[in-house]
Write an enzyme that holds these catalytic residues in place. Sequence first.
Site, mmCIF file in Angstrom:
data_model
loop_
_atom_site.group_PDB
_atom_site.id
_atom_site.type_symbol
_atom_site.label_atom_id
_atom_site.label_comp_id
_atom_site.label_asym_id
_atom_site.label_seq_id
_atom_site.Cartn_x
_atom_site.Cartn_y
_atom_site.Cartn_z
ATOM 1 C CB THR A 243 -0.924 -0.012 1.238
ATOM 2 O OG1 THR A 243 -1.690 -1.213 1.188
ATOM 3 C CG2 THR A 243 -1.839 1.190 1.260
ATOM 4 C CB CYS A 330 34.082 3.489 13.290
ATOM 5 S SG CYS A 330 35.736 3.589 12.618
#
Length: 402
Positions: A243, A330
């Site tokens: 939808t 990181c």
Amino acid sequence: MGEKEDNVIYLDNAATTKMSRTAIEAMLPYMNDIYANPSSLHTPGQKAKEALELVRERVATVLGCEPREIYFTSGGSEADNQAILSAARQGARWGKRHIISTAFEHHAVLHTLEKLQEEGFEVTLLPVGEEGIVTPEQVAEAIRGDTALVSVMYANNEIGTIQPIGEIGKLCRERGVLFHTDAVQAVGHIPVNVVTDRVDLLSLSAHKFHGPKGVGVLYARKGIRLQNLIHGGAQERGKRAGTENLPAIMGMAAALEEAVLKLPFQSKQVADLRDRLIDGLSRIPHSVLNGSRTSRLPGNVSFCFEGIEGESLLLLLDDRGIAASSGSACTSGSLDPSHVLLAIGRVHDVAHGSLRLTLSDETTEKDVDTTIAAVTDVVAHLRSMSPVWRDLESGKKEFIIK
Ligand SMILES: *Cc1c(COP(=O)(O)O)cnc(C)c1O
């Protein structure tokens, strides 16, 4: 747009942006009144359907294409995945199993390409040089008889460098190779037009231009056969089930129109602040700007500072109310430096000392000056505690950034 909360200087607009008032207001009616499912046959459903098709026309107008070439997705990552997988499958039908891309694409592109490699596709990742720009000549040389797709990002998300997309598009069109561009960082920030740029497939994402998160667009030129990633209902002409997120799509369209309308004067204003910030940070000894100074997004500043850890710099800036990014990967707990910084030739030690500051139209001159002072101070502080820095200063180790 509204006041700043908690006096935070938010300089992480490449990660995401604050929604504009215009975008929020455009969404509200589609949560309150026009909430019906566009696939429903009743009157409220048909109203929603009408709104969906009208907003598709608006988005198409901004990009310079036809409404039937617009597919609404859950964002940039989904659009990248669908564009690349579709082009690869289309190529494979003709025995073409070679794809050209660049070493510093977003992971939504790189990881999709890895998936295709596992399926037997051959992938050429072009180097981007110290300037962080891939040339049309490089692309031309890499194209082979079995090349199914060229995918080059419009502007890089870490170092902000802008690629010669129009020239690459022209070349691919002449050579009969499909061309995709991840334009997530570009749309709303620099002029983008799918016709003049001659792109076949383009990805964009609303939350990078003050729209809502979780919604984006895949532009696919007519005639290109899209492959479904999500199977189910017949939404988006059968190419993307589920939808439609009409409130988000409305917010995206409003943000897109607003950004493009403001672009001519706003990009100058933001670029001036960017240059002020670059000049200020360049005065820090043993620092280097990452990527081209000139072919650069208006809001992007990316630096490496020798002898420090980007993560420590980030945390100390955060303590001072400055929200920045290291630009390195990181976050996932890995200590690998950013593939983008490695791609422009930064060695590991230098790449670890990175800082990305990305501005918006809400950024002020005062914000910039506060940031220059804070970064200068924090870098000096971190260096004063670093054994690596001591070795560099005493001449025991040689500086990489002069
Ligand atoms: C943010 C970003 C994406 C991913 O978009 P999402 O909407 O967050 O999935 C893809 N490519 C680039 C260049 C980006 O900056």
